[in-house]
Design an enzyme around this catalytic site. Structure first.
Site, PDB file in Angstrom:
ATOM      1  N   ASN A  62      37.999  43.217 -84.906  1.00  0.00           N
ATOM      2  CA  ASN A  62      36.948  44.403 -85.217  1.00  0.00           C
ATOM      3  C   ASN A  62      36.594  44.257 -86.576  1.00  0.00           C
ATOM      4  O   ASN A  62      37.234  44.163 -87.260  1.00  0.00           O
ATOM      5  CB  ASN A  62      37.496  45.597 -84.548  1.00  0.00           C
ATOM      6  CG  ASN A  62      38.900  46.122 -85.224  1.00  0.00           C
ATOM      7  OD1 ASN A  62      39.584  45.279 -85.539  1.00  0.00           O
ATOM      8  ND2 ASN A  62      39.058  47.493 -85.571  1.00  0.00           N
ATOM      9  N   GLU A  64      34.398  46.710 -89.166  1.00  0.00           N
ATOM     10  CA  GLU A  64      33.954  48.265 -89.105  1.00  0.00           C
ATOM     11  C   GLU A  64      32.961  48.124 -90.356  1.00  0.00           C
ATOM     12  O   GLU A  64      32.933  47.295 -91.237  1.00  0.00           O
ATOM     13  CB  GLU A  64      35.309  49.037 -89.577  1.00  0.00           C
ATOM     14  CG  GLU A  64      36.013  49.033 -88.254  1.00  0.00           C
ATOM     15  CD  GLU A  64      37.060  50.293 -88.440  1.00  0.00           C
ATOM     16  OE1 GLU A  64      37.419  50.842 -89.388  1.00  0.00           O
ATOM     17  OE2 GLU A  64      37.663  50.463 -87.308  1.00  0.00           O
ATOM     18  N   CYS A  73      33.128  45.808 -82.174  1.00  0.00           N
ATOM     19  CA  CYS A  73      34.792  45.563 -81.531  1.00  0.00           C
ATOM     20  C   CYS A  73      34.822  43.997 -81.650  1.00  0.00           C
ATOM     21  O   CYS A  73      33.947  43.239 -81.491  1.00  0.00           O
ATOM     22  CB  CYS A  73      34.663  46.043 -80.254  1.00  0.00           C
ATOM     23  SG  CYS A  73      34.374  47.838 -79.859  1.00  0.00           S
ATOM     24  N   GLU A  75      36.165  42.206 -79.353  1.00  0.00           N
ATOM     25  CA  GLU A  75      35.726  41.500 -77.895  1.00  0.00           C
ATOM     26  C   GLU A  75      34.508  40.819 -77.969  1.00  0.00           C
ATOM     27  O   GLU A  75      34.079  39.807 -77.711  1.00  0.00           O
ATOM     28  CB  GLU A  75      36.056  42.510 -76.792  1.00  0.00           C
ATOM     29  CG  GLU A  75      37.467  43.182 -76.450  1.00  0.00           C
ATOM     30  CD  GLU A  75      37.690  44.372 -77.070  1.00  0.00           C
ATOM     31  OE1 GLU A  75      37.378  44.737 -78.283  1.00  0.00           O
ATOM     32  OE2 GLU A  75      38.459  45.179 -76.494  1.00  0.00           O
ATOM     33  N   CYS A 112      36.425  48.904 -74.643  1.00  0.00           N
ATOM     34  CA  CYS A 112      35.709  50.322 -74.639  1.00  0.00           C
ATOM     35  C   CYS A 112      34.260  49.978 -73.567  1.00  0.00           C
ATOM     36  O   CYS A 112      34.294  48.637 -73.173  1.00  0.00           O
ATOM     37  CB  CYS A 112      35.103  50.406 -76.048  1.00  0.00           C
ATOM     38  SG  CYS A 112      33.752  49.348 -76.317  1.00  0.00           S
ATOM     39  N   CYS A 115      31.880  46.954 -74.871  1.00  0.00           N
ATOM     40  CA  CYS A 115      32.751  45.563 -74.466  1.00  0.00           C
ATOM     41  C   CYS A 115      32.792  45.232 -73.159  1.00  0.00           C
ATOM     42  O   CYS A 115      32.524  44.191 -72.709  1.00  0.00           O
ATOM     43  CB  CYS A 115      34.145  45.793 -75.234  1.00  0.00           C
ATOM     44  SG  CYS A 115      33.882  45.751 -77.010  1.00  0.00           S
TER      45      CYS A 115
END
Ligand code: THU
Length: 160
Positions: A62, A64, A73, A75, A112, A115
């Site tokens: 991830n 940010e 993210c 993924e 999430c 994703c």
């Protein structure tokens, strides 16, 4: 009125060694790569390892950003990179691990919704079910078809 139920099948293992050999390596890679996450805001590191049909493994973490929604993210970082490098190669499996408060999560952290949407589009694109492996210290969960994680998902068939 007709009732329709959607089913999700989750396999659970207690240890990495219970997984198939190629999945064991993938999970180990997802655990290892998460130290490279850029997560100064959430302090929640996520690692994803993607196994392609050609045997290549692509990892991602991830990323940010101080403008929070600009981050991405693990993924999607891994999948978008894999699909950018190998646009004609199907994805076989994705392993996901997470680390918070200086330890791996006891229970797996499922992907999430965004994703899930991207994982599903990838499997539809290559017409090949993607296996999802979620690592937790206490248990490892395996879902053999990503579509189960997002019933009634949006797809390009609505754009036809
Ligand atoms: N995160 C992921 O990398 N994958 C998910 O599926 C859920 C959340 C990241 C995003 C953010 O950097 C941090 O975890 C906390 O939400």
């Amino acid at each position: 009125m007709q009732k329709t139920e959607f089913k999700i099948v989750v396999y659970e293992a207690q240890k990495i060694l219970e997984l198939e050999t190629e999945d064991q390596e993938l999970v180990r890679k997802s655990k290892k790569v998460l130290s490279k996450a850029y997560a100064p805001y959430s302090l929640f590191n996520v690692g994803a390892a993607v196994l392609l049909e050609n045997g290549k493994i692509i990892t991602g973490t991830n990323q940010e950003n101080s403008a929070y929604p600009s981050g991405l993210c693990a993924e999607r970082v891994a999948l978008f990179y894999a699909n950018s490098q190998y646009p004609t190669v199907a994805v076989k499996t994705i392993a996901i691990a997470a680390f918070h408060n200086n330890e791996y999560m006891q229970n797996p952290a499922p992907p999430c919704g965004s994703c899930r949407q991207v994982i599903i589009e990838t499997q539809t694109r290559f017409n090949k079910a993607i296996k999802i492996i979620l690592y937790g210290e206490k248990k490892i969960q395996i879902i053999e078809d990503a579509q189960q994680l997002l019933p009634l998902s949006f797809s390009n068939k609505f754009l036809e």
